[in-house]
Design an enzyme around this catalytic site. Structure first.
Site, PDB file in Angstrom:
ATOM      1  N   GLY A  31       0.611  -1.102   0.446  1.00  0.00           N
ATOM      2  CA  GLY A  31       0.285  -0.576   0.525  1.00  0.00           C
ATOM      3  C   GLY A  31       0.770   1.222  -0.217  1.00  0.00           C
ATOM      4  N   CYS A 240     -27.993  -8.811 -16.437  1.00  0.00           N
ATOM      5  CA  CYS A 240     -27.179  -8.325 -17.732  1.00  0.00           C
ATOM      6  C   CYS A 240     -28.092  -9.279 -19.229  1.00  0.00           C
ATOM      7  CB  CYS A 240     -25.942  -9.312 -18.299  1.00  0.00           C
ATOM      8  SG  CYS A 240     -25.185  -9.322 -19.854  1.00  0.00           S
ATOM      9  N   CYS A 243     -25.658 -11.734 -20.974  1.00  0.00           N
ATOM     10  CA  CYS A 243     -26.181 -13.240 -20.688  1.00  0.00           C
ATOM     11  C   CYS A 243     -26.732 -13.830 -19.512  1.00  0.00           C
ATOM     12  CB  CYS A 243     -24.662 -13.243 -19.577  1.00  0.00           C
ATOM     13  SG  CYS A 243     -24.235 -12.436 -18.799  1.00  0.00           S
ATOM     14  N   CYS A 265     -22.877  -6.864 -19.189  1.00  0.00           N
ATOM     15  CA  CYS A 265     -21.629  -6.649 -18.298  1.00  0.00           C
ATOM     16  C   CYS A 265     -20.558  -5.565 -19.140  1.00  0.00           C
ATOM     17  CB  CYS A 265     -21.630  -8.496 -18.294  1.00  0.00           C
ATOM     18  SG  CYS A 265     -22.183  -9.259 -17.656  1.00  0.00           S
ATOM     19  N   CYS A 271     -18.695 -12.679 -19.729  1.00  0.00           N
ATOM     20  CA  CYS A 271     -20.049 -12.321 -20.511  1.00  0.00           C
ATOM     21  C   CYS A 271     -20.223 -13.147 -21.785  1.00  0.00           C
ATOM     22  CB  CYS A 271     -20.136 -10.762 -21.169  1.00  0.00           C
ATOM     23  SG  CYS A 271     -22.382 -10.657 -22.109  1.00  0.00           S
TER      24      CYS A 271
END
Lengths: 278, 363
Positions: A31, A240, A243, A265, A271
């Site tokens: 980080g 979606c 899909c 998606c 997808c």
């Protein structure tokens, strides 16, 4: 004049070593933003020069590379960067998440779970999570050193006071390994939970700002929140349209000027797989 | 010699002849023609037209040639020419909605009605020197859309507006003011601010816009829509009383979607920033849109803390013809002023010496 031949993955070996040292330091201090001597790349700052330099430094001839932008392999910038590495490194490329050993991404984490065998490289525009609260680098570095993150909590609190909720939807700040608050790049906060305890190595490259940082495998990443306002991710009222997935991040497609919308998606590989095309 | 200030007329003439000669360069090479500049240095011509505030490719090409490629000098030449031109009146507002689009993109949506049209852009090129150009290679012919692109592409910001997500443009009643006819006063309305930015220096606006992205007055921008293409210019002659089309110009327009405003009781809406310029000038109109939005800080109740939000700072320093004039005027003789400073400084130093001598004598 003939076009010059390029070193493997464009960068010279000295530069790659310099970047690898920065990456190692970044992994050692999760980080923490490690300054590095970012180079001019043949694409503009803001197009992913940091990610490209990190990818160039970690890539080996045996790697299989996947490049996505907004989750999709076919977006213009992803196509451009993929072509760049095909041209300068000659590596194999793929659109399938599980086949890739290195994935360079802008603004998304793939929906499919990642593995220990993979490196995810993020393109980062502004690495400093405190930048919009304190523009001066000298100040923010001191704030990180002292673990002085009060202003960030105040900002989130002010959101709640004004809007009734935290109004940050992307580049949502999180704390890495209980120490550094970091900017996960402008991924939607939907993707923040995937950062946590991820088996893959996650590297973040900011070219213009000359910073590299990392989330090593299996590292705790906690999105900032309050006990009474816990962190939440986006959700959609419909699945979606292609899909039928109910648990992926959806892009809104404007179909006409009568207000018709379609939601699909953003992760094009995910997808296609859901639709049984792969 | 420069020192011989009086009687320097000959020196000045000689310097001008030398400048002409330097401009010409190697006389064994053919001169670059205005057509070549207009056709092959298109974006330089666009910039000169923009900041020169005059849409004339031929004059802009001439200015670039005369200025030896110095853009600010060329812009200066065009501004000076503009002063000599007769004004017939104001054209009707341009209708950019009916633009014949050459390029049109939105970074906010993956697809939009009318489609994403990349057009001629450097955006996704790799910046590798193309040595075939050094050998004057001719490019392959580009594939073009089989039919004319639709001429009524809806605006992305209006698509959001119909859902109430976008603030409506703040239409101030009455005729816009004209920066070129009246002196700029503060506070300036958005009409004057946009005029100022439209002719403002690209580099200055770029740096200011960039500063807003790095925390000095953040505006949370999304490139809602950028379009490049040709629009008709209409004009209403007094003797006719109805508008007639007098020509067509190429322009670039940028509509930025910015930080939303609202509260728990007022439904939040995105705010907007706007940029428009002659020719293809995306960097310019994007910078303009970001700075426009920053300058709206007061109107939107935001604290003014950053340079890009400071109207006087931005508008007073954006004009590169003004800026270069004042910076470069330091080359002019300042003997009198400097002499006055010298006299003062010598006297002050001498006084210290006298005081020191007195002190020593007293001891």
């Amino acid at each position: 004049m003939n076009a010059p031949a390029y070193n493997f993955a464009y960068l010279n070996e000295q530069t790659k070593r310099m970047i690898r040292r920065a990456i190692l330091k970044a992994i050692a201090v999760p980080g923490y933003q490690v300054p590095f001597a970012s180079r001019e790349m043949p694409m503009p700052y803001g197009w992913g020069t940091g990610g490209v330099q990190v990818t160039a430094a970690v890539l080996t001839p045996e790697d299989t590379l996947k490049v996505i932008d907004q989750g999709a392999d076919d977006t213009t910038n992803a196509v451009s960067i993929r072509k760049f590495f095909v041209k300068t490194a000659g590596v194999a490329t793929t659109e399938r998440t599980e086949e890739a050993s290195v994935i360079q991404t802008r603004h998304r984490i793939p929906e499919a779970p990642l593995t220990e065998e993979q490196i995810l490289v993020f393109q980062v525009p502004i690495p400093e999570p405190l930048r919009f609260l304190e523009p001066r680098e000298t100040e923010t570095r001191t704030m990180h050193a002292l673990e002085e993150y009060g202003v960030m909590h105040v900002k989130l609190y002010e959101d709640i006071a004004q809007y009734g909720e935290i109004a940050t939807t992307y580049a949502y700040p999180a704390k890495v390994a209980d120490r550094y608050v970091f900017d996960p790049s402008p991924i939607p906060k939907f993707d923040n939970p995937k950062l946590d305890n991820c088996p893959a190595l996650q590297l973040f490259g900011a070219g213009r700002e000359k910073r590299i940082y990392a989330v090593p495998p299996y590292t705790k990443v906690k999105s900032l929140d309050f006990e009474d306002h816990p962190f939440e991710v986006q959700s959609w009222s419909e699945p979606c349209a292609l899909c039928g997935s109910c648990h992926s991040f959806l892009d809104e497609i404007v179909m006409d000027d009568k207000g018709t919308r379609m939601f699909v998606c953003s992760d094009s590989d995910f997808c296609a797989r859901q639709r049984g095309e792969r | 010699m420069y020192v011989a200030v009086k009687g320097g007329e000959q020196a000045i003439d000689a310097a001008h002849r030398l400048l002409d000669e330097e401009r010409r360069g190697d006389r064994s090479l053919p001169q670059v023609t205005l057509d070549q500049i207009a056709e092959q240095l298109t974006l330089a011509v666009d910039r000169v037209m923009n900041e020169g505030s005059l849409y004339d490719r031929e004059l802009a090409s001439l200015a670039i040639k005369q200025a030896r490629g110095d853009m600010i000098e060329a812009i200066f030449l065009i501004r000076a020419t503009r002063t000599t031109l007769a004004r017939f009146g104001y054209a009707e507002p341009l209708d950019t909605q009916s633009m014949r689009v050459k390029r049109r993109i939105s970074a906010a949506f993956k697809d939009i009605p009318g489609g994403q049209i990349l057009g001629p852009t450097f955006d996704y090129t790799h910046r590798l020197l193309d040595f075939s150009l050094a050998a004057d290679a001719e490019p392959a012919e580009a594939a073009r859309a089989p039919s004319e692109l639709r001429s009524d592409m809806p605006r992305v910001l209006e698509l959001l507006g119909s859902e109430g997500l976008m603030e409506q443009p703040s239409a101030e009643a009455g005729e816009p003011e004209d920066l070129t006819q009246d002196p700029l006063n503060f506070p300036a309305g958005r009409d004057l601010r946009l005029q100022n930015l439209a002719r403002g220096d690209e580099g200055f606006l770029l740096a200011l816009a960039y500063s807003t992205q790095r925390g000095y007055g953040r505006t949370h921008p999304f490139a809602g829509e950028i379009r490049l293409g040709t629009v008709e210019v209409s004009f209403t002659p007094e003797e006719l009383g109805f508008p007639i089309v007098i020509g067509e110009i190429t322009i670039t327009e940028c509509e930025m979607i910015n930080q939303f405003k609202g509260s728990t009781t007022v439904k939040p809406q995105f705010t907007r920033g706007y940029g428009l310029g002659f020719g293809q000038c995306e960097r310019k109109v994007m910078s303009m849109a970001l700075v426009d939005r920053s300058l709206r800080a007061g109107e939107l109740g935001e604290e003014r803390v950053a340079p890009a939000q400071d109207e006087e700072f931005v508008l007073s320093h954006s004009d590169n013809v003004q800026a270069t004039g004042f910076v470069e005027h330091l080359k002019l003789p300042h003997y009198v002023d400097f002499q006055s400073e010298l006299v003062l400084l010598r006297r002050m130093r001498a006084e210290i010496d006298i005081a020191k001598d007195r002190l020593e004598a007293a001891e």
